[in-house]
Design a protein around this motif. Sequence first.
Motif, PDB file in Angstrom:
ATOM      1  N   GLY A   7     -24.929  -2.523  20.109  1.00  0.00           N
ATOM      2  CA  GLY A   7     -25.048  -2.901  21.506  1.00  0.00           C
ATOM      3  C   GLY A   7     -26.086  -3.963  21.797  1.00  0.00           C
ATOM      4  N   LEU A   8     -25.890  -4.644  22.928  1.00  0.00           N
ATOM      5  CA  LEU A   8     -26.851  -5.592  23.488  1.00  0.00           C
ATOM      6  C   LEU A   8     -27.365  -5.008  24.792  1.00  0.00           C
ATOM      7  N   MET A   9     -28.669  -4.808  24.880  1.00  0.00           N
ATOM      8  CA  MET A   9     -29.279  -4.193  26.046  1.00  0.00           C
ATOM      9  C   MET A   9     -29.638  -5.252  27.083  1.00  0.00           C
ATOM     10  N   PRO A  66     -14.134  -2.109  22.482  1.00  0.00           N
ATOM     11  CA  PRO A  66     -15.176  -2.666  23.348  1.00  0.00           C
ATOM     12  C   PRO A  66     -15.740  -1.530  24.194  1.00  0.00           C
ATOM     13  N   MET A  67     -17.059  -1.530  24.411  1.00  0.00           N
ATOM     14  CA  MET A  67     -17.687  -0.447  25.158  1.00  0.00           C
ATOM     15  C   MET A  67     -18.820  -0.960  26.033  1.00  0.00           C
ATOM     16  N   VAL A  68     -19.101  -0.196  27.087  1.00  0.00           N
ATOM     17  CA  VAL A  68     -20.239  -0.442  27.970  1.00  0.00           C
ATOM     18  C   VAL A  68     -20.817   0.909  28.335  1.00  0.00           C
ATOM     19  N   CYS A  69     -22.134   1.006  28.450  1.00  0.00           N
ATOM     20  CA  CYS A  69     -22.740   2.257  28.916  1.00  0.00           C
ATOM     21  C   CYS A  69     -23.832   1.949  29.924  1.00  0.00           C
ATOM     22  N   ARG A  99     -32.582  -6.981  23.915  1.00  0.00           N
ATOM     23  CA  ARG A  99     -32.696  -6.462  22.556  1.00  0.00           C
ATOM     24  C   ARG A  99     -31.333  -5.959  22.086  1.00  0.00           C
ATOM     25  N   ILE A 100     -31.104  -5.989  20.774  1.00  0.00           N
ATOM     26  CA  ILE A 100     -29.893  -5.425  20.194  1.00  0.00           C
ATOM     27  C   ILE A 100     -30.249  -4.111  19.512  1.00  0.00           C
ATOM     28  N   GLN A 101     -29.234  -3.234  19.374  1.00  0.00           N
ATOM     29  CA  GLN A 101     -29.503  -1.911  18.821  1.00  0.00           C
ATOM     30  C   GLN A 101     -28.342  -1.424  17.956  1.00  0.00           C
ATOM     31  N   HIS A 102     -28.698  -0.846  16.815  1.00  0.00           N
ATOM     32  CA  HIS A 102     -27.746  -0.179  15.922  1.00  0.00           C
ATOM     33  C   HIS A 102     -28.522   0.849  15.117  1.00  0.00           C
ATOM     34  N   CYS A 103     -27.929   2.022  14.934  1.00  0.00           N
ATOM     35  CA  CYS A 103     -28.584   3.135  14.224  1.00  0.00           C
ATOM     36  C   CYS A 103     -29.936   3.493  14.866  1.00  0.00           C
ATOM     37  N   GLY A 104     -30.031   3.269  16.168  1.00  0.00           N
ATOM     38  CA  GLY A 104     -31.252   3.622  16.877  1.00  0.00           C
ATOM     39  C   GLY A 104     -32.376   2.612  16.722  1.00  0.00           C
ATOM     40  N   GLU A 105     -32.152   1.550  15.942  1.00  0.00           N
ATOM     41  CA  GLU A 105     -33.178   0.531  15.737  1.00  0.00           C
ATOM     42  C   GLU A 105     -32.966  -0.625  16.703  1.00  0.00           C
ATOM     43  N   VAL A 161     -26.001  -1.164  28.444  1.00  0.00           N
ATOM     44  CA  VAL A 161     -25.787  -1.740  27.111  1.00  0.00           C
ATOM     45  C   VAL A 161     -24.324  -2.155  26.984  1.00  0.00           C
ATOM     46  N   LEU A 162     -24.087  -3.369  26.483  1.00  0.00           N
ATOM     47  CA  LEU A 162     -22.751  -3.902  26.265  1.00  0.00           C
ATOM     48  C   LEU A 162     -22.524  -4.044  24.766  1.00  0.00           C
ATOM     49  N   GLY A 163     -21.329  -3.681  24.290  1.00  0.00           N
ATOM     50  CA  GLY A 163     -21.100  -3.836  22.857  1.00  0.00           C
ATOM     51  C   GLY A 163     -19.806  -3.220  22.380  1.00  0.00           C
ATOM     52  N   ILE A 164     -19.871  -2.597  21.209  1.00  0.00           N
ATOM     53  CA  ILE A 164     -18.683  -2.019  20.579  1.00  0.00           C
ATOM     54  C   ILE A 164     -19.029  -0.660  19.973  1.00  0.00           C
TER      55      ILE A 164
END
Length: 258
Positions: free
Chosen positions: A129-131, A192-195, A135-141, A100-103
């Motif tokens: 994040g962008l998977m 900026p973050m990546v996981c 798909r995009i994800q925030h608050c687990g959605e 996942v790439l994002g912030i």
Amino acid sequence: MAHGFCDCWIPTDTDEEHCGGHTPNLVGCQCGDNEGGHGYSWQWEDTKESDSLVTDRDILFHSTRINGTSIVKGKQSLEPGMVHYWEMCVSSPTFRPDVVLGIGTQDVSLGQCANRYVSALGSNDHSWGLMFSGRIQHCGEQLPYWQNISQGCLVGVYLDRSRGHLEFYLNRKGLGLAYTNVPVDPSVKIYPMVCSTGSITAIRLNNCTSVQDTLQLRSFQALAKKQPDQVSILRQIPGFRATLKSYWFLYLLFHYFE
């Protein structure tokens, strides 16, 4: 599934297994690197909290073992009142799960999922994040956003901290506004973050820039989006050349597919 950004060589699984832990060996392609010519406003932070090998612009996740989810963030926070843009090259095969790439804000603990295999960025209200699934994800959605991201793609992240907007680009094509709820409060630090949960997952920071949100920026943004040919003319005028050079990324994004 989206195709890669260019036709350069990209590593196979076998190549990655024999890289010896040196991520530059995995990324021979330099397409998109430092497009603005101004250096890099930030680089990745190497911490003991993440099971990853970080060498300035390159990340090699889980280079020796797989043990949950590793999160890496940038060294500098992305300041409020500014527009930020950066691009990352996905050099690893993308069948690997949960990249996942994002912030994320300062409240994201890099070791929070060290013993769990999850899509960490966007799993709470402190990150977006962008998977690789698109798909995009925030608050687990998780929400549908785009098609799968493939190996060799160039993923851009456009963060407007004045308006709280977050948008992603794939091979310099805008995918549309993803979120409008990113904090603009100056007390909230955003990085900026990546996981990744996958073994030997390689990500490179190709370029990054940050500019102040000004009327001049917004004017150039509107012109570059609606009339990129006029921007090309302005770029030839000495009086405008130096000014517009700071906004290279906007011209690049809006002009690339004209």
